[in-house]
Design an enzyme around this catalytic site. Sequence first.
Site, PDB file in Angstrom:
ATOM      1  N   ARG A  70     -12.468   1.673  -5.562  1.00 54.95           N
ATOM      2  CA  ARG A  70     -12.167   1.373  -4.156  1.00 54.95           C
ATOM      3  C   ARG A  70     -11.455   2.538  -3.489  1.00 54.95           C
ATOM      4  O   ARG A  70     -11.554   2.744  -2.282  1.00 54.95           O
ATOM      5  CB  ARG A  70     -11.296   0.112  -4.081  1.00 54.95           C
ATOM      6  CG  ARG A  70     -10.965  -0.332  -2.655  1.00 54.95           C
ATOM      7  CD  ARG A  70     -10.073  -1.571  -2.685  1.00 54.95           C
ATOM      8  NE  ARG A  70      -9.936  -2.171  -1.372  1.00 54.95           N
ATOM      9  CZ  ARG A  70      -8.996  -1.852  -0.493  1.00 54.95           C
ATOM     10  NH1 ARG A  70      -8.116  -0.902  -0.783  1.00 54.95           N
ATOM     11  NH2 ARG A  70      -8.933  -2.451   0.689  1.00 54.95           N
ATOM     12  N   CYS A  87       0.827  -1.209   0.000  1.00 57.40           N
ATOM     13  CA  CYS A  87       0.000   0.000   0.000  1.00 57.40           C
ATOM     14  C   CYS A  87       0.859   1.255   0.000  1.00 57.40           C
ATOM     15  O   CYS A  87       1.832   1.356   0.740  1.00 57.40           O
ATOM     16  CB  CYS A  87      -0.907  -0.010   1.230  1.00 57.40           C
ATOM     17  SG  CYS A  87      -2.056   1.382   1.292  1.00 57.40           S
TER      18      CYS A  87
END
Length: 496
Positions: A415, A316
């Site tokens: 998302r 991430c």
Amino acid sequence: MKILPETSRTLSEYLLLPGLTTEDCTPDNVDLRAPLVRHRAGEESWIRIATPMVSAIMQAVSSPTLAVALAQVGGLAFIHQNQRIDNQAADVLAVKRHKAGFRTSKVAVAPQTQLGVVARQLTGIEHGVAVVTETGAADGTFLGIIGLDDFHLERHVSETAGSRMRGRDGLVTAPSSVSLSDANELLWNHHQDVLPVIEDGRVVSLVLKRDYQAHKAFHHASVDSKKRLRVGAGINSRDFKDRIPALVEAGADVLCLDSSDGYSVYQAKVLEFAQEKYGDDVFVGAGNVVDGRAFRYLAEAGAAFVKVGIGGGAICTTREQKGIGRGQASALLDVVQARDAYAQETGVYVPLACDGGLLNDSHMALALAMGADVIMLGRYFARLDESPSRKLQIGGQWYKEYWGEGSRRAQNAARYGQRGQMLFEEGVDGYVPYAGSLYDNVERTRAKLTATMISCGSTNLRDFHRDAVLVEVSAESFKQTGAEIQVRRPAFDTAE
């Protein structure tokens, strides 16, 4: 603007102090069971798992194969939602067809089916058995069973399934109400390797003698009231009115909103929809969050559990790209405090999933000590045989592909709040070192968690959280966390 009077801290910046290890603190007495969905404080959760590990909602992680394996060892997987609704529902159904000890036959043939066709259909089928029915459909009237051991393809090439099958009249069968222990007794007493379980003249499942040891090994398995393996599924805040019903129909045990930032009215609307349509019969988790405000918002909206963590995952880059996030330890400690306060005020306990910032097994122990109920893992599971990504060799070492849902490869723009074309990435696409079997790795992790709890004088997760004593680690202390010598590697011994 407001600046919090704290330093954002990671799990690496804490250590546990040993507690009193009593005679009761033995591996056999340690209970790792954890609640997964909200429940009245002091009562049992509707869904508990024996291994507090769940898989991240990711394409590179949560396949039906991994979901079956993880449920067998007591955890739970969430099938990813970045796919067509019917495909995701089919993945869920594939897992639910696995009943603990009871298999659903994947191949049904008619008596007139040529044995060459039977052989092709059984290729790659683990249990290697086909059900023979009048129509050749799985729900047809049961006539017998046939496996690869029942014929020789070259010798019997012109024959049919009906000529080589083990017929219904010569087999011992069982009703659908049979227990697994009774089914195994029938297998052993009647010297059969397969026991067809029959309901209204149709085969509903098979019990295999060779699964007997597996039944004993998987005594922690996550199963529902019908002994089917449990599985979760990811959802989003866009097509939820179509996706949720399809996943519920497929048998998903728990759903979870898949978003990098859960502090949103859109998640509240999804939770409201699920509550109005299904009441307390469907559980929907929410997140991710990093502070108590966001937790309370989602808890009051009806979240079954809440995921904690933004930007701490191995793949991430949200913190780098958007400047949003919080050290995983700081986030978890804040949300745990809010969770406990909410439980005291309302009498409702909402479990927490620590999602991200977990670099090794000791971090899992720290997160559980801080108050997480379960650990959500992506990289950990991506390394294993059961993950859906490719295994490949680079520079003499084996790796598995691993990519984030915020990467361009995943194409999961919505998302992350981007519409249409993905303008920037919040995740990377790369590789992680291959680590072998899920079964071996989870067994090792369970052993480490158990050992940590024994050293801290605890035999269950609730006591572990209540009694844990943690200390912050200085930079100099951190340097001495690992080995300080050249670690021995396997080498050729010249005996010189």
